[in-house]
Design a protein around this motif. Sequence first.
Motif, PDB file in Angstrom:
ATOM      1  N   VAL A 270     -27.901  20.766 -10.849  1.00 44.42           N
ATOM      2  CA  VAL A 270     -29.235  20.935 -11.414  1.00 44.42           C
ATOM      3  C   VAL A 270     -29.783  22.300 -11.026  1.00 44.42           C
ATOM      4  O   VAL A 270     -29.737  22.693  -9.859  1.00 44.42           O
ATOM      5  CB  VAL A 270     -30.193  19.831 -10.920  1.00 44.42           C
ATOM      6  N   GLN A 271     -30.299  23.021 -12.014  1.00 43.81           N
ATOM      7  CA  GLN A 271     -30.842  24.342 -11.761  1.00 43.81           C
ATOM      8  C   GLN A 271     -32.322  24.353 -12.101  1.00 43.81           C
ATOM      9  O   GLN A 271     -32.716  23.954 -13.200  1.00 43.81           O
ATOM     10  CB  GLN A 271     -30.126  25.400 -12.617  1.00 43.81           C
ATOM     11  N   ILE A 272     -33.155  24.792 -11.162  1.00 41.51           N
ATOM     12  CA  ILE A 272     -34.590  24.902 -11.392  1.00 41.51           C
ATOM     13  C   ILE A 272     -34.917  26.344 -11.752  1.00 41.51           C
ATOM     14  O   ILE A 272     -34.683  27.257 -10.959  1.00 41.51           O
ATOM     15  CB  ILE A 272     -35.394  24.483 -10.149  1.00 41.51           C
ATOM     16  N   ALA A 273     -35.455  26.534 -12.952  1.00 43.43           N
ATOM     17  CA  ALA A 273     -35.775  27.889 -13.412  1.00 43.43           C
ATOM     18  C   ALA A 273     -37.165  28.279 -12.922  1.00 43.43           C
ATOM     19  O   ALA A 273     -38.136  28.282 -13.671  1.00 43.43           O
ATOM     20  CB  ALA A 273     -35.695  27.955 -14.943  1.00 43.43           C
ATOM     21  N   ASP A 274     -37.258  28.605 -11.640  1.00 47.28           N
ATOM     22  CA  ASP A 274     -38.568  28.887 -11.062  1.00 47.28           C
ATOM     23  C   ASP A 274     -38.922  30.370 -11.096  1.00 47.28           C
ATOM     24  O   ASP A 274     -40.060  30.736 -10.859  1.00 47.28           O
ATOM     25  CB  ASP A 274     -38.632  28.372  -9.629  1.00 47.28           C
ATOM     26  N   HIS A 275     -37.963  31.261 -11.388  1.00 46.96           N
ATOM     27  CA  HIS A 275     -38.198  32.702 -11.521  1.00 46.96           C
ATOM     28  C   HIS A 275     -38.989  33.252 -10.331  1.00 46.96           C
ATOM     29  O   HIS A 275     -39.993  33.942 -10.476  1.00 46.96           O
ATOM     30  CB  HIS A 275     -38.938  32.992 -12.841  1.00 46.96           C
TER      31      HIS A 275
ATOM     32  N   VAL B 271     -33.852  49.267 -19.922  1.00 50.68           N
ATOM     33  CA  VAL B 271     -33.373  48.392 -18.853  1.00 50.68           C
ATOM     34  C   VAL B 271     -34.044  47.034 -19.004  1.00 50.68           C
ATOM     35  O   VAL B 271     -35.269  46.953 -19.029  1.00 50.68           O
ATOM     36  CB  VAL B 271     -33.682  48.954 -17.449  1.00 50.68           C
ATOM     37  N   TYR B 272     -33.248  45.985 -19.133  1.00 53.97           N
ATOM     38  CA  TYR B 272     -33.784  44.625 -19.075  1.00 53.97           C
ATOM     39  C   TYR B 272     -33.862  44.191 -17.622  1.00 53.97           C
ATOM     40  O   TYR B 272     -32.875  44.279 -16.882  1.00 53.97           O
ATOM     41  CB  TYR B 272     -32.883  43.640 -19.820  1.00 53.97           C
ATOM     42  N   LEU B 273     -35.008  43.696 -17.211  1.00 52.18           N
ATOM     43  CA  LEU B 273     -35.146  43.056 -15.910  1.00 52.18           C
ATOM     44  C   LEU B 273     -34.973  41.563 -16.133  1.00 52.18           C
ATOM     45  O   LEU B 273     -35.752  40.944 -16.861  1.00 52.18           O
ATOM     46  CB  LEU B 273     -36.513  43.331 -15.286  1.00 52.18           C
ATOM     47  N   MET B 274     -33.948  40.972 -15.528  1.00 50.94           N
ATOM     48  CA  MET B 274     -33.611  39.575 -15.752  1.00 50.94           C
ATOM     49  C   MET B 274     -33.750  38.789 -14.445  1.00 50.94           C
ATOM     50  O   MET B 274     -33.076  39.085 -13.463  1.00 50.94           O
ATOM     51  CB  MET B 274     -32.170  39.435 -16.260  1.00 50.94           C
ATOM     52  N   ASP B 275     -34.651  37.806 -14.455  1.00 53.55           N
ATOM     53  CA  ASP B 275     -34.752  36.876 -13.336  1.00 53.55           C
ATOM     54  C   ASP B 275     -33.936  35.642 -13.713  1.00 53.55           C
ATOM     55  O   ASP B 275     -34.423  34.748 -14.409  1.00 53.55           O
ATOM     56  CB  ASP B 275     -36.215  36.514 -13.073  1.00 53.55           C
ATOM     57  N   VAL B 276     -32.668  35.627 -13.286  1.00 48.15           N
ATOM     58  CA  VAL B 276     -31.731  34.563 -13.646  1.00 48.15           C
ATOM     59  C   VAL B 276     -31.716  33.541 -12.504  1.00 48.15           C
ATOM     60  O   VAL B 276     -31.321  33.883 -11.384  1.00 48.15           O
ATOM     61  CB  VAL B 276     -30.310  35.117 -13.868  1.00 48.15           C
ATOM     62  N   PRO B 277     -32.146  32.293 -12.738  1.00 52.31           N
ATOM     63  CA  PRO B 277     -32.245  31.322 -11.641  1.00 52.31           C
ATOM     64  C   PRO B 277     -30.957  31.123 -10.863  1.00 52.31           C
ATOM     65  O   PRO B 277     -30.994  30.888  -9.657  1.00 52.31           O
ATOM     66  CB  PRO B 277     -32.664  30.030 -12.359  1.00 52.31           C
ATOM     67  N   SER B 278     -29.812  31.220 -11.529  1.00 51.33           N
ATOM     68  CA  SER B 278     -28.540  30.947 -10.856  1.00 51.33           C
ATOM     69  C   SER B 278     -27.968  32.170 -10.145  1.00 51.33           C
ATOM     70  O   SER B 278     -26.914  32.074  -9.501  1.00 51.33           O
ATOM     71  CB  SER B 278     -27.513  30.428 -11.870  1.00 51.33           C
ATOM     72  N   TYR B 279     -28.641  33.318 -10.224  1.00 50.20           N
ATOM     73  CA  TYR B 279     -28.149  34.535  -9.577  1.00 50.20           C
ATOM     74  C   TYR B 279     -29.054  34.865  -8.406  1.00 50.20           C
ATOM     75  O   TYR B 279     -30.279  34.681  -8.470  1.00 50.20           O
ATOM     76  CB  TYR B 279     -28.100  35.697 -10.566  1.00 50.20           C
TER      77      TYR B 279
ATOM     78  N   ALA C 119     -18.656  44.389  -6.630  1.00 51.30           N
ATOM     79  CA  ALA C 119     -18.177  43.161  -7.263  1.00 51.30           C
ATOM     80  C   ALA C 119     -18.803  41.937  -6.620  1.00 51.30           C
ATOM     81  O   ALA C 119     -18.830  41.788  -5.410  1.00 51.30           O
ATOM     82  CB  ALA C 119     -16.659  43.079  -7.166  1.00 51.30           C
ATOM     83  N   GLY C 120     -19.354  41.068  -7.481  1.00 54.24           N
ATOM     84  CA  GLY C 120     -19.978  39.836  -7.015  1.00 54.24           C
ATOM     85  C   GLY C 120     -21.375  39.995  -6.495  1.00 54.24           C
ATOM     86  O   GLY C 120     -22.027  39.010  -6.143  1.00 54.24           O
ATOM     87  N   ALA C 121     -21.886  41.225  -6.442  1.00 54.94           N
ATOM     88  CA  ALA C 121     -23.219  41.456  -5.879  1.00 54.94           C
ATOM     89  C   ALA C 121     -23.971  42.534  -6.644  1.00 54.94           C
ATOM     90  O   ALA C 121     -24.817  43.232  -6.085  1.00 54.94           O
ATOM     91  CB  ALA C 121     -23.101  41.845  -4.416  1.00 54.94           C
ATOM     92  N   ALA C 122     -23.695  42.681  -7.931  1.00 62.16           N
ATOM     93  CA  ALA C 122     -24.297  43.766  -8.715  1.00 62.16           C
ATOM     94  C   ALA C 122     -25.803  43.581  -8.881  1.00 62.16           C
ATOM     95  O   ALA C 122     -26.282  42.479  -9.127  1.00 62.16           O
ATOM     96  CB  ALA C 122     -23.627  43.842 -10.085  1.00 62.16           C
ATOM     97  N   ASP C 123     -26.529  44.682  -8.735  1.00 61.93           N
ATOM     98  CA  ASP C 123     -27.958  44.724  -9.065  1.00 61.93           C
ATOM     99  C   ASP C 123     -28.164  45.233 -10.484  1.00 61.93           C
ATOM    100  O   ASP C 123     -29.119  44.830 -11.160  1.00 61.93           O
ATOM    101  CB  ASP C 123     -28.705  45.661  -8.104  1.00 61.93           C
ATOM    102  N   ILE C 124     -27.290  46.134 -10.925  1.00 60.39           N
ATOM    103  CA  ILE C 124     -27.411  46.770 -12.237  1.00 60.39           C
ATOM    104  C   ILE C 124     -26.113  46.560 -13.007  1.00 60.39           C
ATOM    105  O   ILE C 124     -25.027  46.823 -12.480  1.00 60.39           O
ATOM    106  CB  ILE C 124     -27.705  48.277 -12.104  1.00 60.39           C
ATOM    107  N   LEU C 125     -26.221  46.087 -14.245  1.00 61.29           N
ATOM    108  CA  LEU C 125     -25.071  45.954 -15.129  1.00 61.29           C
ATOM    109  C   LEU C 125     -25.196  46.984 -16.233  1.00 61.29           C
ATOM    110  O   LEU C 125     -26.164  46.973 -17.003  1.00 61.29           O
ATOM    111  CB  LEU C 125     -25.011  44.547 -15.741  1.00 61.29           C
ATOM    112  N   VAL C 126     -24.246  47.909 -16.319  1.00 61.14           N
ATOM    113  CA  VAL C 126     -24.250  48.946 -17.349  1.00 61.14           C
ATOM    114  C   VAL C 126     -23.297  48.505 -18.444  1.00 61.14           C
ATOM    115  O   VAL C 126     -22.083  48.400 -18.231  1.00 61.14           O
ATOM    116  CB  VAL C 126     -23.818  50.303 -16.765  1.00 61.14           C
ATOM    117  N   VAL C 127     -23.832  48.238 -19.626  1.00 59.25           N
ATOM    118  CA  VAL C 127     -23.020  47.711 -20.722  1.00 59.25           C
ATOM    119  C   VAL C 127     -22.431  48.861 -21.537  1.00 59.25           C
ATOM    120  O   VAL C 127     -22.966  49.977 -21.536  1.00 59.25           O
ATOM    121  CB  VAL C 127     -23.857  46.790 -21.626  1.00 59.25           C
TER     122      VAL C 127
END
Length: 476
Positions: free
Chosen positions: A163-168, A290-298, A400-408
């Motif tokens: 269960v994931q709570i999207a509390d942002h 730049v998208y700022l994404m508050d992803v509950p699972s990250y 790897a596994g700890a990125a703050d910024i993803l450059v597409v």
Amino acid sequence: MNAVSALVTATCIENRTFDEISLGDSARITRTLTQRDIELFSAVSGDMSPVEMDADYAGTGMLHHLVAHGMWGGSLISAVLGMQLPGPGTIHLAQDLRFYAPIGVGDTIDVNVTAVEKDALRHRIVFHCCVRNQYGVDVILGKAEVQVPLKKIRCPHVDLPDVQIADHRRFRAMLSRVAGDSSITVAVVHPCDESSIVAVKEAAAAGWIEPILVGPAEKIRRVAGQAGVDISAYRMVDAAHSHAAAQRAVALVTSGEAKVLMKGPLHTDELMHAVVAEPGLHTGRRLSHVYLMDVPSYERLLLVTDAAIHIAPTLAEKRDIIQNAIDLAYMLDIGAPKVAVLSAVETVNPAIPSTADSAALCKMASRGQIEGGVVDGPLAFDNAVSKLAANEKGIDSAVAGAADILVVPDLESGNMLAKQLTFLAGAEAAGIVMGARVPIILTSRADTSRARVTSCAITALILLAGQARPAAVVES
């Protein structure tokens, strides 16, 4: 017992019938209370008491009684009765509990039930219930009466869902840093739909903006009336149409009457054309999104770039894209951000141009052409955000596994990634286009009011944190 039979038995739970239970029989479980337990129970019950949700207060051991005693401890008693003794088929009839001590986050409790009374006529058993903490203190004592099945029941053991709570909570933390009385003057461009008007009202009520409404005055008033929003306290600048509104709003900024632009329901191109046409807003740096994404699972705030400006950026443009994102990260107190340059694979392949660009960008960073961040690539998306995936592929990297910024690699992949995180992973998104001298808040008609207000607050935070830096364009 053969291997197959042993496996079936291990993955099933079986009850004990009324006749199989004797007085004095008991069962137990041990659990440790975590902040996540509190959040899950709060979400299920609807009880969002600040005492429950405040991790710092919870750590003192003084939790709201409903969560600490009634819901959590009581539910564990029910779990023992329903899963172990008597087990499947048990009907819980009554429960009389007394609470003698608080349970705090980190406390480990032992839950024990013991059969003390049997009613052979009605096939009911009364169990003594004891919940004791790691210090040997009884925190809950009482009795529970259950209806016990007469027939054996065996059923598969089903693992609980994740269960994931999207509390942002990351966005909440940023918003808490912006004082409610530090409002900024915002020229709102062509706010001619209800969602824009409501967003303006909410952001102004929060104390983050002082709006100037720029557009066809009568239409704005009519829309505000339909939305039930009183705009009489806001300054109005009349403009015949969206194109004229963009020009008038830019003029307000260049004259110093407004510090920020905010987009209403006009085409983004109209507003950006007016910005680009004004030399006073140029910085000499390429604009990038730049998208700022508050992803509950990250575990951290995630910045995705570029998903809105550059369709197929060149190597030189990607260099600016990365530097802009690093600068933004510092404005948001993310020091030495880890930058993952994404591709489809994690090795350089001449047939995939983005892998060669990734390698070149890493070399540029090592030679000081990109400053302030730790850059690595090419990395596939899974390697960038999952240490497990990176380890399985033998990738030794600080990013790897700890990125703050993803450059597409390009706009298409960036846009799809951001939308997938929003609509499938429960992320809340705001966005920044770095490179202009003033922040520009761009909101989509599909955005929630929370996303719009968050965008306004982040803009105020950027102004407070980086007044001497190249300004930004905020989009949600």
